[in-house]
Design a protein around this motif. Structure first.
Motif: not given
Length: 228
Positions: A210-228
């Motif tokens: 239901f929410y995967g397409e809306h949280t792609v960028e957040i997951k990538k930032n978490l994996e890269r360690g660049t999430a604010v």
């Protein structure tokens, strides 16, 4: 003077007509009020009845009609079952017979389930095998009566190799059929483990759906360690 008299008479007639119309409207309003009150009372009474009241009412009416038809047939000296079947079409009779043979298909008990499985297994046998089976049953019954005191009478099987092969083939088909109805999910070793148990895994799958397409960028930032 004549004109004034005619005018007064006309005005009086109009007033009388209006009063009659007003009275009719008043009566119609009172009648609608009484009707609405009766409907409200009937609706409240229906709410107080059990949930299955309509079904019980229809069943009661059907039973009363059935009893009346039985009494009429008995009075006329007719067979009620025969009279009843005369009003049933061929398609309805065949459908009722199939339902009686198969049942509703739902699970009632292990004994009934085993009996249905036995009937299905018997029906797939060729006619020649079924005839031989019935003949063997009669023969063994006769021999059993003659050798009732023999404790070793059941230790001499007479199954042919073709019958054994047929049984093995049937069991293999049952095993393959059960595999298709298995609800066990296959585990993907290459998938990321983001759960702690199967229930949590299913919950995560629903979130992803239901929410995967809306949280792609957040997951990538978490994996890269660049999430604010």
């Amino acid at each position: 003077m004549e004109n004034s008299g005619k005018t007064s008479v006309t005005a009086s007639d109009k007033m009388k007509e209006r009063m009659e119309r007003l009275k009719k409207l008043h009566d119609a309003r009172n009648q609608a009020r009484v009707s609405n009150q009766k409907e409200v009372i009937a609706e409240n009474n229906m709410k107080k009845l059990p949930a299955n009241w309509e079904a019980r009412k229809r069943k009661t009416e059907w039973l009363l009609a059935e009893e009346a038809a039985k009494d009429k047939a008995a009075t006329e000296g007719k067979d009620f079952d025969r009279v009843k079947m005369l009003g049933v079409s061929v398609s309805e009779a065949e459908m009722a017979l199939r339902k009686k043979r198969k049942g509703d298909g739902s699970f009632s008990s292990y004994e009934a389930q085993t009996a249905r499985q036995y009937e299905r297994s018997i029906n797939i046998l060729p006619p020649c095998i079924r005839e031989n089976y019935e003949a063997r049953k009669r023969q063994e019954a006769e021999e059993g009566n003659a050798n009732a005191n023999d404790p070793l009478k059941h230790l001499n099987p007479r199954d042919t190799s073709s019958a054994v092969d047929n049984m093995v083939e049937h069991l293999q088909k049952q095993i393959e059929k059960k595999k298709n109805f298995s609800r066990r999910r296959t585990h993907n070793d290459d998938a990321d483990i983001d759960y702690i148990n199967e229930k949590n895994a299913r919950f995560n799958q629903k979130l992803e759906r239901f929410y995967g397409e809306h949280t792609v960028e957040i997951k990538k930032n978490l994996e890269r360690g660049t999430a604010v």
